[in-house]
Design a protein around this motif. Structure first.
Motif, PDB file in Angstrom:
ATOM      1  N   VAL A 194       0.837  -1.201   0.000  1.00 58.42           N
ATOM      2  CA  VAL A 194       0.000   0.000   0.000  1.00 58.42           C
ATOM      3  C   VAL A 194       0.870   1.248   0.000  1.00 58.42           C
ATOM      4  O   VAL A 194       0.558   2.241  -0.666  1.00 58.42           O
ATOM      5  N   THR A 195       1.981   1.188   0.746  1.00 58.81           N
ATOM      6  CA  THR A 195       2.882   2.344   0.760  1.00 58.81           C
ATOM      7  C   THR A 195       3.372   2.657  -0.644  1.00 58.81           C
ATOM      8  O   THR A 195       3.358   3.810  -1.095  1.00 58.81           O
ATOM      9  N   LEU A 196       3.799   1.630  -1.331  1.00 57.00           N
ATOM     10  CA  LEU A 196       4.316   1.846  -2.686  1.00 57.00           C
ATOM     11  C   LEU A 196       3.200   2.277  -3.633  1.00 57.00           C
ATOM     12  O   LEU A 196       3.400   3.114  -4.510  1.00 57.00           O
ATOM     13  N   LEU A 197       1.996   1.717  -3.430  1.00 60.83           N
ATOM     14  CA  LEU A 197       0.868   2.135  -4.260  1.00 60.83           C
ATOM     15  C   LEU A 197       0.602   3.620  -4.051  1.00 60.83           C
ATOM     16  O   LEU A 197       0.298   4.367  -4.989  1.00 60.83           O
ATOM     17  N   GLY A 198       0.717   4.056  -2.799  1.00 61.79           N
ATOM     18  CA  GLY A 198       0.550   5.474  -2.506  1.00 61.79           C
ATOM     19  C   GLY A 198       1.590   6.321  -3.234  1.00 61.79           C
ATOM     20  O   GLY A 198       1.288   7.405  -3.738  1.00 61.79           O
ATOM     21  N   LEU A 199       2.815   5.811  -3.312  1.00 60.59           N
ATOM     22  CA  LEU A 199       3.846   6.553  -4.039  1.00 60.59           C
ATOM     23  C   LEU A 199       3.544   6.589  -5.531  1.00 60.59           C
ATOM     24  O   LEU A 199       3.809   7.575  -6.210  1.00 60.59           O
ATOM     25  N   VAL A 200       2.991   5.497  -6.042  1.00 59.62           N
ATOM     26  CA  VAL A 200       2.674   5.444  -7.468  1.00 59.62           C
ATOM     27  C   VAL A 200       1.517   6.382  -7.795  1.00 59.62           C
ATOM     28  O   VAL A 200       1.535   7.113  -8.783  1.00 59.62           O
ATOM     29  N   LEU A 201       0.480   6.354  -6.952  1.00 63.38           N
ATOM     30  CA  LEU A 201      -0.704   7.167  -7.235  1.00 63.38           C
ATOM     31  C   LEU A 201      -0.501   8.633  -6.879  1.00 63.38           C
ATOM     32  O   LEU A 201      -0.925   9.531  -7.607  1.00 63.38           O
ATOM     33  N   PHE A 202       0.112   8.850  -5.729  1.00 64.57           N
ATOM     34  CA  PHE A 202       0.230  10.215  -5.233  1.00 64.57           C
ATOM     35  C   PHE A 202       1.696  10.610  -5.101  1.00 64.57           C
ATOM     36  O   PHE A 202       2.542  10.114  -5.797  1.00 64.57           O
ATOM     37  N   ASP A 203       1.950  11.490  -4.144  1.00 64.00           N
ATOM     38  CA  ASP A 203       3.313  11.968  -3.987  1.00 64.00           C
ATOM     39  C   ASP A 203       3.896  11.443  -2.682  1.00 64.00           C
ATOM     40  O   ASP A 203       3.269  10.715  -1.938  1.00 64.00           O
ATOM     41  N   PHE A 204       5.125  11.865  -2.391  1.00 67.50           N
ATOM     42  CA  PHE A 204       5.856  11.391  -1.224  1.00 67.50           C
ATOM     43  C   PHE A 204       5.158  11.795   0.069  1.00 67.50           C
ATOM     44  O   PHE A 204       5.044  11.001   1.004  1.00 67.50           O
ATOM     45  N   MET A 224       9.371   4.386   7.864  1.00 65.64           N
ATOM     46  CA  MET A 224       9.661   5.728   7.350  1.00 65.64           C
ATOM     47  C   MET A 224      10.909   5.714   6.469  1.00 65.64           C
ATOM     48  O   MET A 224      10.932   6.325   5.399  1.00 65.64           O
ATOM     49  N   PHE A 225      11.927   4.994   6.927  1.00 60.33           N
ATOM     50  CA  PHE A 225      13.132   4.893   6.099  1.00 60.33           C
ATOM     51  C   PHE A 225      12.814   4.188   4.784  1.00 60.33           C
ATOM     52  O   PHE A 225      13.291   4.576   3.709  1.00 60.33           O
ATOM     53  N   SER A 226      11.973   3.151   4.862  1.00 63.50           N
ATOM     54  CA  SER A 226      11.604   2.405   3.669  1.00 63.50           C
ATOM     55  C   SER A 226      10.862   3.294   2.680  1.00 63.50           C
ATOM     56  O   SER A 226      11.111   3.248   1.468  1.00 63.50           O
ATOM     57  N   THR A 227       9.939   4.135   3.195  1.00 64.61           N
ATOM     58  CA  THR A 227       9.190   5.026   2.307  1.00 64.61           C
ATOM     59  C   THR A 227      10.133   6.000   1.619  1.00 64.61           C
ATOM     60  O   THR A 227      10.010   6.259   0.414  1.00 64.61           O
ATOM     61  N   CYS A 228      11.087   6.560   2.379  1.00 62.37           N
ATOM     62  CA  CYS A 228      12.039   7.499   1.774  1.00 62.37           C
ATOM     63  C   CYS A 228      12.833   6.813   0.669  1.00 62.37           C
ATOM     64  O   CYS A 228      12.997   7.356  -0.435  1.00 62.37           O
ATOM     65  N   VAL A 229      13.326   5.606   0.957  1.00 62.07           N
ATOM     66  CA  VAL A 229      14.145   4.899  -0.033  1.00 62.07           C
ATOM     67  C   VAL A 229      13.319   4.561  -1.264  1.00 62.07           C
ATOM     68  O   VAL A 229      13.773   4.712  -2.401  1.00 62.07           O
ATOM     69  N   MET A 230      12.073   4.102  -1.050  1.00 66.74           N
ATOM     70  CA  MET A 230      11.234   3.747  -2.196  1.00 66.74           C
ATOM     71  C   MET A 230      10.914   4.973  -3.035  1.00 66.74           C
ATOM     72  O   MET A 230      10.894   4.910  -4.270  1.00 66.74           O
ATOM     73  N   ALA A 231      10.668   6.114  -2.369  1.00 67.97           N
ATOM     74  CA  ALA A 231      10.407   7.342  -3.121  1.00 67.97           C
ATOM     75  C   ALA A 231      11.627   7.719  -3.943  1.00 67.97           C
ATOM     76  O   ALA A 231      11.519   8.123  -5.112  1.00 67.97           O
ATOM     77  N   LEU A 232      12.811   7.535  -3.343  1.00 70.37           N
ATOM     78  CA  LEU A 232      14.056   7.839  -4.052  1.00 70.37           C
ATOM     79  C   LEU A 232      14.193   6.973  -5.289  1.00 70.37           C
ATOM     80  O   LEU A 232      14.479   7.450  -6.385  1.00 70.37           O
ATOM     81  N   PHE A 233      13.982   5.660  -5.110  1.00 77.07           N
ATOM     82  CA  PHE A 233      14.153   4.742  -6.225  1.00 77.07           C
ATOM     83  C   PHE A 233      13.093   4.940  -7.286  1.00 77.07           C
ATOM     84  O   PHE A 233      13.329   4.736  -8.470  1.00 77.07           O
ATOM     85  N   LEU A 234      11.890   5.327  -6.852  1.00 77.77           N
ATOM     86  CA  LEU A 234      10.793   5.440  -7.812  1.00 77.77           C
ATOM     87  C   LEU A 234      10.895   6.743  -8.597  1.00 77.77           C
ATOM     88  O   LEU A 234      10.787   6.754  -9.815  1.00 77.77           O
ATOM     89  N   LYS A 235      11.119   7.840  -7.880  1.00 79.71           N
ATOM     90  CA  LYS A 235      11.049   9.129  -8.549  1.00 79.71           C
ATOM     91  C   LYS A 235      12.395   9.599  -9.078  1.00 79.71           C
ATOM     92  O   LYS A 235      12.481  10.237 -10.106  1.00 79.71           O
ATOM     93  N   LEU A 236      13.453   9.321  -8.321  1.00 81.00           N
ATOM     94  CA  LEU A 236      14.733   9.924  -8.684  1.00 81.00           C
ATOM     95  C   LEU A 236      15.586   8.986  -9.535  1.00 81.00           C
ATOM     96  O   LEU A 236      16.083   9.371 -10.582  1.00 81.00           O
ATOM     97  N   ALA A 252      15.509  -1.557   3.023  1.00 76.79           N
ATOM     98  CA  ALA A 252      15.572  -0.333   3.816  1.00 76.79           C
ATOM     99  C   ALA A 252      14.738  -0.469   5.078  1.00 76.79           C
ATOM    100  O   ALA A 252      15.111   0.031   6.143  1.00 76.79           O
ATOM    101  N   HIS A 253      13.600  -1.148   4.980  1.00 78.07           N
ATOM    102  CA  HIS A 253      12.732  -1.355   6.131  1.00 78.07           C
ATOM    103  C   HIS A 253      13.478  -2.115   7.216  1.00 78.07           C
ATOM    104  O   HIS A 253      13.466  -1.743   8.395  1.00 78.07           O
TER     105      HIS A 253
END
Lengths: 124, 174
Positions: free
Chosen positions: B44-54, B88-100, B116-117
């Protein structure tokens, strides 16, 4: 699954496997082993594990309560602990230097290291 | 003003993540290592990153951990802080890998998030016991993050594919 994914997987696998190899097999055989027991980062006791006939139950007082560690045949395990998940007890017996039992809720770490000297250096 | 559709979708994601978090804690895993878990809520966290923003994903993560721990009685316990740190660390890392970072599929991002989790949880545990010896668990945690990340990544991959093909992906967020 892209190529970069595979590289990432390879790197993580490499780190994991090399970490296990280093912690398990980099010690010489028959080294004297000592268990270092610490609570909240403060070392409260050292137990010498080299005597295979030694049998001992050690009481460790932490913020959550008293945990009991058992020493037998040169190995040590967490016999009883007041933590909710009991991961420390499920870890079982450890006997090699570098191996660790940790009870995070009770802030206890039992770490084995390969030395018999109770002091590393003496400064004068 | 945040569109109502986004708020409701986010709320549903938080509910789903909380449910997954609690259900997951009911599975007894054979490994006696602190922190080994399937990480289904990370889908769900990753889905949130895909659908929305960090920012929205962080909200989802924070709320699901608070709600989940309130419901299972572990709020502010040791495990709560381990989960919080790891997620929280996992979300940051996933956002990094997904967006950057480019060139990673959802599966790769998921595996990075799982690793990262576990790292975040271990770091929090190290703060608690104040002993570096706890990093003894790091190699095996890294290795277990590979299959768990793969599973959650695959689930998410098919989920997103299905949402895209049925046209619902765009309908979930404005």
């Amino acid at each position: 699954m892209t190529k970069r994914d595979m590289i990432l997987i390879f790197i993580i696998a490499l780190l994991g496997v090399s970490g296990i190899v280093i912690t398990t097999w980099s010690r010489e055989a028959n080294q004297p082993i000592m268990a270092e027991i610490s609570v909240n980062g403060n070392i409260i006791d050292w137990i010498d594990l080299t005597d295979p006939n030694k049998e001992q139950i050690i009481k460790i007082d932490g913020p959550l309560g008293t945990s009991l560690a058992e020493v037998r045949s040169g190995e040590v395990r967490m016999y009883n602990s007041p933590c909710p998940d009991e991961y420390c007890m499920k870890t079982g017996w450890i006997s090699k230097p570098g191996q660790t039992i940790a009870c995070v809720p009770n802030r206890i770490v039992i770490k084995l290291s390969a030395q018999t000297n109770f002091v590393d250096t003496v400064s004068q | 003003m945040i569109p109502v559709k986004n708020i409701t979708t986010t709320a549903v994601l938080i509910a789903a993540a909380t449910a997954l978090h609690i259900i997951e804690s009911l599975f007894p895993l054979p490994f006696p290592i602190p922190g080994v878990k399937l990480g289904l809520a990370n889908i769900v966290t990753l889905l949130g990153l895909v659908l929305f923003d960090f920012k929205t994903s962080m909200q989802i993560v924070l709320l699901r951990i608070i709600l989940g721990s309130l419901l299972s009685g572990t709020f502010l316990a040791t495990g709560f802080f381990l989960s919080l740190s790891g997620a929280m660390f996992s979300t940051c890392v996933m956002a990094l890998f997904l967006k950057l970072f480019s060139g990673f599929s959802l599966i790769g991002v998921s595996i990075a998030g799982a690793a990262a989790h576990n790292l975040g949880q271990l770091a929090a545990a190290a703060v608690f016991v104040e002993h570096a010896g706890i990093f003894f668990y790091l190699p095996i945690l890294l290795l277990t993050s590979l299959p768990t990340g793969l599973i959650t990544g695959l689930i998410l991959h098919f989920l997103v594919k299905h949402l895209k093909s049925s046209g619902q992906l765009d309908r979930l967020s404005t």
